[in-house]
Design a protein around this motif. Structure first.
Motif, PDB file in Angstrom:
ATOM      1  N   GLY A  61      30.838  -3.298  46.836  1.00  0.00           N
ATOM      2  CA  GLY A  61      29.441  -2.934  47.063  1.00  0.00           C
ATOM      3  C   GLY A  61      28.667  -2.641  45.791  1.00  0.00           C
ATOM      4  N   THR A  62      27.372  -2.508  45.946  1.00  0.00           N
ATOM      5  CA  THR A  62      26.494  -2.202  44.823  1.00  0.00           C
ATOM      6  C   THR A  62      26.899  -0.873  44.189  1.00  0.00           C
ATOM      7  N   GLY A  63      27.069  -0.885  42.888  1.00  0.00           N
ATOM      8  CA  GLY A  63      27.316   0.353  42.163  1.00  0.00           C
ATOM      9  C   GLY A  63      28.739   0.890  42.217  1.00  0.00           C
ATOM     10  N   VAL A  64      29.696   0.130  42.754  1.00  0.00           N
ATOM     11  CA  VAL A  64      31.079   0.638  42.796  1.00  0.00           C
ATOM     12  C   VAL A  64      31.731   0.619  41.406  1.00  0.00           C
ATOM     13  N   GLY A  65      31.114  -0.135  40.500  1.00  0.00           N
ATOM     14  CA  GLY A  65      31.669  -0.196  39.143  1.00  0.00           C
ATOM     15  C   GLY A  65      32.291  -1.543  38.789  1.00  0.00           C
ATOM     16  N   SER A 119      31.368  -2.227  35.118  1.00  0.00           N
ATOM     17  CA  SER A 119      32.107  -1.299  34.249  1.00  0.00           C
ATOM     18  C   SER A 119      33.571  -1.694  34.149  1.00  0.00           C
ATOM     19  N   ASN A 164      37.916   2.812  42.508  1.00  0.00           N
ATOM     20  CA  ASN A 164      37.372   3.229  41.205  1.00  0.00           C
ATOM     21  C   ASN A 164      36.789   4.651  41.287  1.00  0.00           C
ATOM     22  N   LYS A 165      36.349   5.144  40.163  1.00  0.00           N
ATOM     23  CA  LYS A 165      35.716   6.455  40.051  1.00  0.00           C
ATOM     24  C   LYS A 165      36.642   7.574  40.534  1.00  0.00           C
ATOM     25  N   ASP A 178      37.680   9.906  38.957  1.00  0.00           N
ATOM     26  CA  ASP A 178      37.168  11.175  38.422  1.00  0.00           C
ATOM     27  C   ASP A 178      36.190  11.844  39.380  1.00  0.00           C
ATOM     28  N   ASN A 179      35.576  11.038  40.206  1.00  0.00           N
ATOM     29  CA  ASN A 179      34.507  11.514  41.080  1.00  0.00           C
ATOM     30  C   ASN A 179      34.961  11.752  42.517  1.00  0.00           C
ATOM     31  N   SER A 222      39.917   4.761  37.065  1.00  0.00           N
ATOM     32  CA  SER A 222      38.539   5.054  36.691  1.00  0.00           C
ATOM     33  C   SER A 222      38.152   4.131  35.543  1.00  0.00           C
ATOM     34  N   ALA A 223      37.113   3.332  35.777  1.00  0.00           N
ATOM     35  CA  ALA A 223      36.653   2.417  34.723  1.00  0.00           C
ATOM     36  C   ALA A 223      35.949   3.201  33.631  1.00  0.00           C
ATOM     37  N   PHE A 241      32.651   6.325  33.387  1.00  0.00           N
ATOM     38  CA  PHE A 241      31.201   6.465  33.530  1.00  0.00           C
ATOM     39  C   PHE A 241      30.506   6.086  32.216  1.00  0.00           C
ATOM     40  N   THR A 242      29.405   5.381  32.321  1.00  0.00           N
ATOM     41  CA  THR A 242      28.629   5.030  31.123  1.00  0.00           C
ATOM     42  C   THR A 242      27.402   5.920  31.017  1.00  0.00           C
TER      43      THR A 242
HETATM   44  N1  LIG Z   1      32.044   8.733  37.309  1.00  0.00           N
HETATM   45  C1  LIG Z   1      32.246   7.422  37.166  1.00  0.00           C
HETATM   46  N2  LIG Z   1      31.211   6.589  37.154  1.00  0.00           N
HETATM   47  C2  LIG Z   1      31.465   5.274  37.021  1.00  0.00           C
HETATM   48  C3  LIG Z   1      32.768   4.751  36.886  1.00  0.00           C
HETATM   49  N3  LIG Z   1      32.686   3.417  36.789  1.00  0.00           N
HETATM   50  C4  LIG Z   1      31.370   3.108  36.841  1.00  0.00           C
HETATM   51  N4  LIG Z   1      30.631   4.223  36.975  1.00  0.00           N
HETATM   52  C5  LIG Z   1      29.172   4.328  37.061  1.00  0.00           C
HETATM   53  O1  LIG Z   1      28.732   3.780  38.281  1.00  0.00           O
HETATM   54  C6  LIG Z   1      27.448   3.167  38.105  1.00  0.00           C
HETATM   55  C7  LIG Z   1      27.509   1.725  38.573  1.00  0.00           C
HETATM   56  O2  LIG Z   1      28.421   1.003  37.752  1.00  0.00           O
HETATM   57  P1  LIG Z   1      28.346  -0.583  37.575  1.00  0.00           P
HETATM   58  O3  LIG Z   1      29.496  -0.967  36.742  1.00  0.00           O
HETATM   59  O4  LIG Z   1      27.017  -1.000  37.144  1.00  0.00           O
HETATM   60  O5  LIG Z   1      28.572  -1.027  39.084  1.00  0.00           O
HETATM   61  P2  LIG Z   1      28.432  -2.493  39.718  1.00  0.00           P
HETATM   62  O6  LIG Z   1      29.401  -2.563  40.817  1.00  0.00           O
HETATM   63  O7  LIG Z   1      28.511  -3.526  38.663  1.00  0.00           O
HETATM   64  O8  LIG Z   1      26.950  -2.416  40.290  1.00  0.00           O
HETATM   65  P3  LIG Z   1      26.018  -3.628  40.774  1.00  0.00           P
HETATM   66  O9  LIG Z   1      26.195  -4.764  39.798  1.00  0.00           O
HETATM   67  O10 LIG Z   1      24.669  -3.027  40.714  1.00  0.00           O
HETATM   68  O11 LIG Z   1      26.457  -3.956  42.137  1.00  0.00           O
HETATM   69  C8  LIG Z   1      27.134   3.301  36.614  1.00  0.00           C
HETATM   70  O12 LIG Z   1      26.306   4.421  36.456  1.00  0.00           O
HETATM   71  C9  LIG Z   1      28.467   3.542  35.982  1.00  0.00           C
HETATM   72  O13 LIG Z   1      28.387   4.283  34.779  1.00  0.00           O
HETATM   73  C10 LIG Z   1      33.860   5.687  36.918  1.00  0.00           C
HETATM   74  O14 LIG Z   1      35.040   5.339  36.812  1.00  0.00           O
HETATM   75  N5  LIG Z   1      33.535   6.991  37.058  1.00  0.00           N
END
Ligand SMILES: Nc1nc2c(ncn2[C@@H]2O[C@H](COP(=O)(O)OP(=O)(O)OP(=O)(O)O)[C@@H](O)[C@H]2O)c(=O)[nH]1
Ligand SMILES: [Mg+2]
Length: 332
Positions: free
Chosen positions: A47-51, A54, A164-165, A167-168, A215-216, A218-219
Motif C-alpha cells: 500500500g501507499t506509504g508502507v515504505g 525506502s 516494515n516499520k 520500530d513503529n 525496518s527500512a 525512517f527518512t
Molecule cells: N518509522 C519508520 N518510518 C519508515 C520506515 N520506512 C519508511 N518509513 C517512512 O514511511 C514514509 C513512506 O515511505 P516510502 O518509502 O515513501 O513509502 P512507499 O511505499 O514508497 O510510498 P508510496 O510510493 O507513496 O506508495 C516515509 O516518511 C518514510 O520515511 C521505517 O522502517 N520506519
C-alpha cells in the motif's frame, strides 16, 4: 572499490590452465557472457506509504536508478527501475478507491503472468511489504490473498511477505533508538505479528508463506537522512531464498555497498554467511554450467579468491556490502 583485477585473475587462471579442455574453456566464456546478460526482475508491492521506496533505497541505493517508461497503458501504474541487471517493479497497493484498486490489481495480475524471451515467468520474486505500524491490514490481505497468491502459478515460492516499520509497531515504544533495534517486549510483539500474518494468509489461501519483520529506516524530511535499517540482512537472505539459485548472483551486483545498512540484524552472522555463500555458489554454478566436473571450476575460482587475500574475506566471510562491490565489478 574495484575488483576488476580479481576477476581478471579468475579468467586468466581458467584460460591458462592446461588441465581444462578447450571445449570447457569455450563453455566457461560462454557462461560468463550469458551471466553478464542475465536480468532479475523483482516486484515490490504494498500500500501507499508502507515504505517500498525506502526499502529499495536501503537494499540497493537508488542513485543510479532510472525510471522506466511503460508504453503499455495497463502496466502504467507499475513503475520500473533499472539498476544494471536488476529490474525493480514498484507496484501500488490497494486502498486507493474501487476503480484504482481494480486497475492496480489487473496490472499486477498481468505482470505476474508475463513471460520473458526464454518463456520463463518474467517476475522472479514478489516482495509484499506491510506497514508494521498500521492496525488496518485489510487491504494488504486483500492484495496478498486475492490478487497475488492466486496468480503466482503452481509454485508459490516467488512470494515473500515482509512487515516494515518494526520500530513503529508499538507506536515507537520498546524500540531502542540508540541501538536501532527492538527491545524484548517489541520483539515478542513483532513475533506475534509475524505468526498472525502467516496464519491469516494460510487460512484464506491454504498457502504457507514466509513472513519476516524489519525496518527500512525512517527518512527525516529536512535532512533527507535515512535511519539505519534493522533486519535488512535478514530481508536480503530471505529474498535470496525465494529467488532461483542461478539468479542470486545478479542481485549481488546491485546491493548497497554501504556496510552500515547491513550490520543490524538478528542472527547477523548466520545471514551474512548465508548471503555470501549463496552469492558465491550462484556465481560458480553459473560459470561452470555444462562443464565436465573434473575441471573443478568452483575449486579453481575459490583458490583464486583465496590468493587475493582481502577479497576472499569480503566474498565469503565478510560484510555484505563488500560482496556487492565485488560482484558489481563482474557485471561491469
Ligand atoms: N518509522 C519508520 N518510518 C519508515 C520506515 N520506512 C519508511 N518509513 C517512512 O514511511 C514514509 C513512506 O515511505 P516510502 O518509502 O515513501 O513509502 P512507499 O511505499 O514508497 O510510498 P508510496 O510510493 O507513496 O506508495 C516515509 O516518511 C518514510 O520515511 C521505517 O522502517 N520506519
Ligand atoms: Mg514510493
Amino acid at each position: 572499490m574495484s575488483f576488476d583485477k580479481e576477476f581478471q585473475t579468475v579468467i586468466d587462471t581458467i584460460q591458462n590452465d592446461p588441465t581444462i579442455s578447450d571445449t570447457d574453456k569455450t563453455k566457461f566464456f560462454q557462461n560468463i557472457n550469458r551471466l553478464k546478460n542475465t536480468k532479475i526482475n523483482l516486484m515490490i508491492a504494498g500500500g501507499t506509504g508502507v515504505g517500498k521506496s525506502s526499502t529499495i533505497n536501503a537494499l540497493f541505493g537508488m542513485e543510479k536508478a532510472k525510471v522506466g517508461t511503460g508504453s503499455d497503458p495497463e502496466t502504467m501504474d507499475i513503475k520500473n527501475y533499472e539498476l544494471g541487471n536488476v529490474i525493480l517493479w514498484d507496484s501500488p497497493g490497494l486502498g486507493d478507491g474501487k476503480e484504482a484498486d481494480e486497475r492496480h490489481a489487473k496490472a499486477i495480475i498481468k505482470k505476474l503472468a508475463e513471460k520473458d524471451s526464454n518463456g520463463d515467468l518474467l517476475i522472479d520474486m514478489v516482495l509484499v511489504i506491510l506497514d508494521g505500524g498500521s492496525r488496518d491490514l485489510g487491504t494488504s490481505y486483500e492484495l496478498i490473498n486475492n490478487v497475488i497468491i492466486p496468480n503466482l502459478g503452481k509454485d508459490k515460492s516467488r512470494l515473500l511477505v515482509a512487515i516494515n516499520k518494526a520500530d513503529n509497531a508499538m507506536s515507537g515504544r520498546h524500540w531502542d533508538y540508540e541501538k536501532s533495534e527492538p527491545m524484548p517486549k517489541l520483539i515478542e510483539f513483532l513475533d506475534g505479528k509475524v505468526n498472525s500474518t502467516k496464519a491469516r494468509i494460510k487460512e484464506a489461501t491454504g498457502v504457507n508463506v514466509d513472513v519476516i519483520y524489519y525496518s527500512a529506516g525512517f527518512t527525516d524530511d529536512e535532512t533527507h537522512k535515512q535511519e539505519q535499517p534493522y533486519n535488512l540482512s535478514k530481508l536480503l537472505a530471505f529474498i535470496l531464498r525465494h529467488t532461483k539459485k542461478e539468479k542470486r548472483i545478479v542481485v549481488a551486483s546491485q546491493i548497497n555497498e554501504d556496510a552500515k545498512m547491513w550490520e543490524k540484524s538478528d542472527n547477523l552472522e548466520n545471514y551474512q554467511q548465508e548471503i555470501n555463500k549463496s552469492f558465491f555458489q550462484s556465481f560458480v554454478d553459473n560459470v561452470s554450467d555444462g562443464i565436465s566436473s573434473g575441471a573443478d571450476i568452483g575449486g579453481k575460482i575459490g583458490s583464486v579468491f583465496g590468493s587475493v587475500g582481502k577479497a576472499v574475506g569480503s566474498v565469503i566471510g565478510g560484510v555484505i556490502g563488500a560482496a556487492g562491490g565485488f560482484f558489481k565489478s563482474f557485471f561491469g
